[in-house]
Structure formats: structure tokens, C-alpha cells
Design an enzyme around this catalytic site. Structure first.
Site, short mmCIF file in Angstrom:
data_model
loop_
_atom_site.label_atom_id
_atom_site.label_comp_id
_atom_site.label_asym_id
_atom_site.label_seq_id
_atom_site.Cartn_x
_atom_site.Cartn_y
_atom_site.Cartn_z
N ASN A 7 9.58 4.19 9.65
CA ASN A 7 10.19 4.27 8.33
C ASN A 7 11.25 5.38 8.32
OD1 ASN A 7 10.79 4.48 5.64
ND2 ASN A 7 8.75 5.17 5.00
N LYS A 9 13.14 6.16 6.00
CA LYS A 9 13.36 6.67 4.63
C LYS A 9 14.86 6.67 4.33
CE LYS A 9 8.95 8.87 4.85
NZ LYS A 9 8.03 9.89 4.42
N HIS A 87 4.40 2.70 -1.23
CA HIS A 87 4.54 4.00 -0.57
C HIS A 87 4.38 5.12 -1.61
CE1 HIS A 87 6.07 7.32 1.79
NE2 HIS A 87 5.93 6.57 2.86
N GLU A 156 -2.03 6.48 4.35
CA GLU A 156 -1.19 7.67 4.44
C GLU A 156 -1.66 8.70 3.42
OE1 GLU A 156 2.98 6.87 6.16
OE2 GLU A 156 3.06 6.23 4.10
N GLY A 162 4.92 14.34 5.99
CA GLY A 162 6.00 15.31 6.16
C GLY A 162 5.54 16.76 6.15
N SER A 198 2.59 12.65 9.36
CA SER A 198 2.82 13.68 10.40
C SER A 198 2.47 13.23 11.82
CB SER A 198 2.08 14.97 10.05
OG SER A 198 2.65 15.54 8.88
N GLY A 219 7.39 8.58 9.89
CA GLY A 219 8.56 8.90 9.09
C GLY A 219 9.53 9.75 9.89
P1 13P Z 1 5.97 11.54 8.23
O1 13P Z 1 5.69 10.84 9.55
O2 13P Z 1 7.31 12.19 8.17
O3 13P Z 1 4.85 12.42 7.82
O4 13P Z 1 6.06 10.37 7.12
C1 13P Z 1 5.06 9.45 7.05
C2 13P Z 1 5.49 8.38 6.12
O5 13P Z 1 5.59 8.59 4.93
C3 13P Z 1 5.81 7.07 6.69
O6 13P Z 1 5.94 6.11 5.70
#
Ligand code: 13P
Length: 238
Positions: A7, A9, A87, A156, A162, A198, A219
Site C-alpha cells: 500500500n 498510500k 483502512h 492492522e 507507521g 510496521s 505501507g
Molecule cells: P506501515 O507498514 O507503514 O506501518 O503501514 C501499514 C499500513 O497501514 C498498510 O496498509
């Protein structure tokens, strides 16, 4: 087959996505189903036979004329095979609620787009021991109202997104099992469950050992193709 869903984002610009997708021309991975999930405008850059295309969102409307919406049919025509729904960032910033997720999942289903339905508890709920209660509610209030045959769950925890903090692998294993058990019990089908939050090239060695996890939703790490490749290499190994 395990799944790695990337993803992006809303982090990169057109020229950066263009460079990334060009590097993917050589990409092939037959052992892990890899899904790249760019923002809407950049979807056509990522059309390929060697990986799957996903969208970060899908309209909750279908035949209504609404400026700015991107419908399931439009996504299908671009080759989108998967869409994220639910999400935590959309729950938080766009105030999306169950009825939105139900409509989105129904629209995806009609266009034969598979759904990665994201669930996860807040830090407060985690600390208060409410994780299972929150997850069960997020699952049943939505999945009771849709066809469950094309759904993958992404677990998640919000506090792990993040933050470079993630749950103990044992806890991920137990929570994943809880999700599988309740979907089996309620819908007579054991859904695939991805873990997200993460995940990167440093902790994948540890996380890939979790037996019942069917893959990962990443992410930040997805923004570096080298990291994606390192994660895939680990996932392919024993
Ligand atoms: P991170 O891998 O940056 O923690 O994000 C996870 C996420 O939200 C994937 O959709």
C-alpha cells in the site's frame, strides 16, 4: 500462496511512481502473490502480468452520478483485482463507517474485485484488553451484510501502523487465529488473514515464522522496491 500487499498510500509523485513502475518491468515472483496498490491516478502505470493491481479505495456508490467518485466498474476496466476497504486511515480521516464498507464490498463483489478488509484496534483498546471485542464487532457488523467469498482480512493494529512498533509474534498468531475461528464459525469459511503494521525488511524474518498468517500488508516499506524485494525473498525462504 502467501500474499504481499504493498500500500503506497499517498506518498509519491507521478515521476516517482513512473520510475518505480519502470523498475518493476523486470519483476517476477511466482512464489508470493504480490499486489501493488498505488493511488487512483497512477493505477495505469502498474498494469502488469507479473503482479496484481490493487486500489486503495472503491466507491460506495454504484449507478449514482457523483463527481469525483471512482466506481468498481471503472476500477475493473483498469485491471484492478483487489481493493482495500476499511483502512484505519479512512475510518479516522474520512469518517467512514460500516455502511460505507458494506456498500463498497458489495460493489467490489459485483465487479469481481477481491476485497482486503482492514480491521484493527486502537492503542487504548489494546491496553484495556478489548482487542477481540473490537475485532469481532468490526468483522460481524460488516461481514454479516455481504458475500464473504472474495474477502481477505488484514489485521492492522492502529498503534502499529507507521510507528516501528508491532505486537509480539505470539500475540499476532493468537489474534489471527481468533479472526480465523470467528469467520469459520460465523460464515462457514476460513478467511485468509494478513498482518499489517510496521512490517519491514528487518522484522520480516521474525514475522514470517507466524504459522497462521497468510501474508502481509505493508505501507512505508513498499516505497522502496529494494525493501519489497528483501521482504519477498524472506517470505519465499523457509
Ligand atoms: P506501515 O507498514 O507503514 O506501518 O503501514 C501499514 C499500513 O497501514 C498498510 O496498509
Amino acid at each position: 500462496m502467501k500474499i504481499l500487499a504493498c500500500n503506497f498510500k499517498n506518498k509519491l509523485t507521478y515521476s516517482e511512481y513512473q520510475a518505480y513502475s519502470q523498475k518493476l518491468e523486470e519483476f517476477s515472483c511466482s512464489f508470493v502473490k504480490t499486489i501493488f496498490i498505488p493511488p487512483f491516478p497512477f493505477l495505469p502505470l502498474f498494469k502488469s502480468k507479473s503482479y496484481e493491481l490493487g486500489s486503495q479505495d472503491i466507491s460506495s456508490f454504484n449507478e449514482t452520478t457523483i463527481t469525483g467518485e471512482v466506481t468498481a466498474e471503472a476500477l475493473k476496466s483498469l485491471g484492478v483485482a483487489y481493493t482495500l476497504v476499511g483502512h484505519s486511515e479512512r475510518r479516522k480521516y474520512k469518517n467512514e463507517i460500516n455502511i460505507d464498507f458494506i456498500n463498497k464490498i458489495n460493489n467490489a463483489w459485483e465487479s469481481k474485485i477481491k476485497v482486503i478488509y482492514c480491521i484493527g484496534e486502537s492503542l487504548e483498546d489494546h491496553e484495556n484488553g478489548n482487542t477481540y471485542m473490537v475485532l469481532e464487532k468490526q468483522i460481524s457488523e460488516v461481514l454479516n451484510n455481504v458475500a464473504t467469498d472474495n474477502i481477505i482480512i488484514a489485521y492492522e493494529p492502529i498503534w502499529a501502523i507507521g510507528t516501528k512498533v508491532w505486537p509480539d509474534p505470539k500475540e499476532i498468531e493468537e489474534t489471527t487465529q481468533f479472526i480465523k475461528d470467528i469467520t469459520e464459525e460465523k460464515y462457514d469459511t476460513s478467511l485468509k488473514v494478513l498482518y499489517g503494521g510496521s512490517v519491514d525488511d528487518n522484522n520480516i524474518k521474525e514475522l514470517k515464522k507466524i504459522k497462521n498468517v497468510d501474508g502481509f500488508l505493508i505501507g512505508n516499506a513498499s516505497l522502496s522496491l529494494d525493501k519489497v524485494k528483501a521482504i519477498l525473498l524472506e517470505m519465499m525462504g523457509e
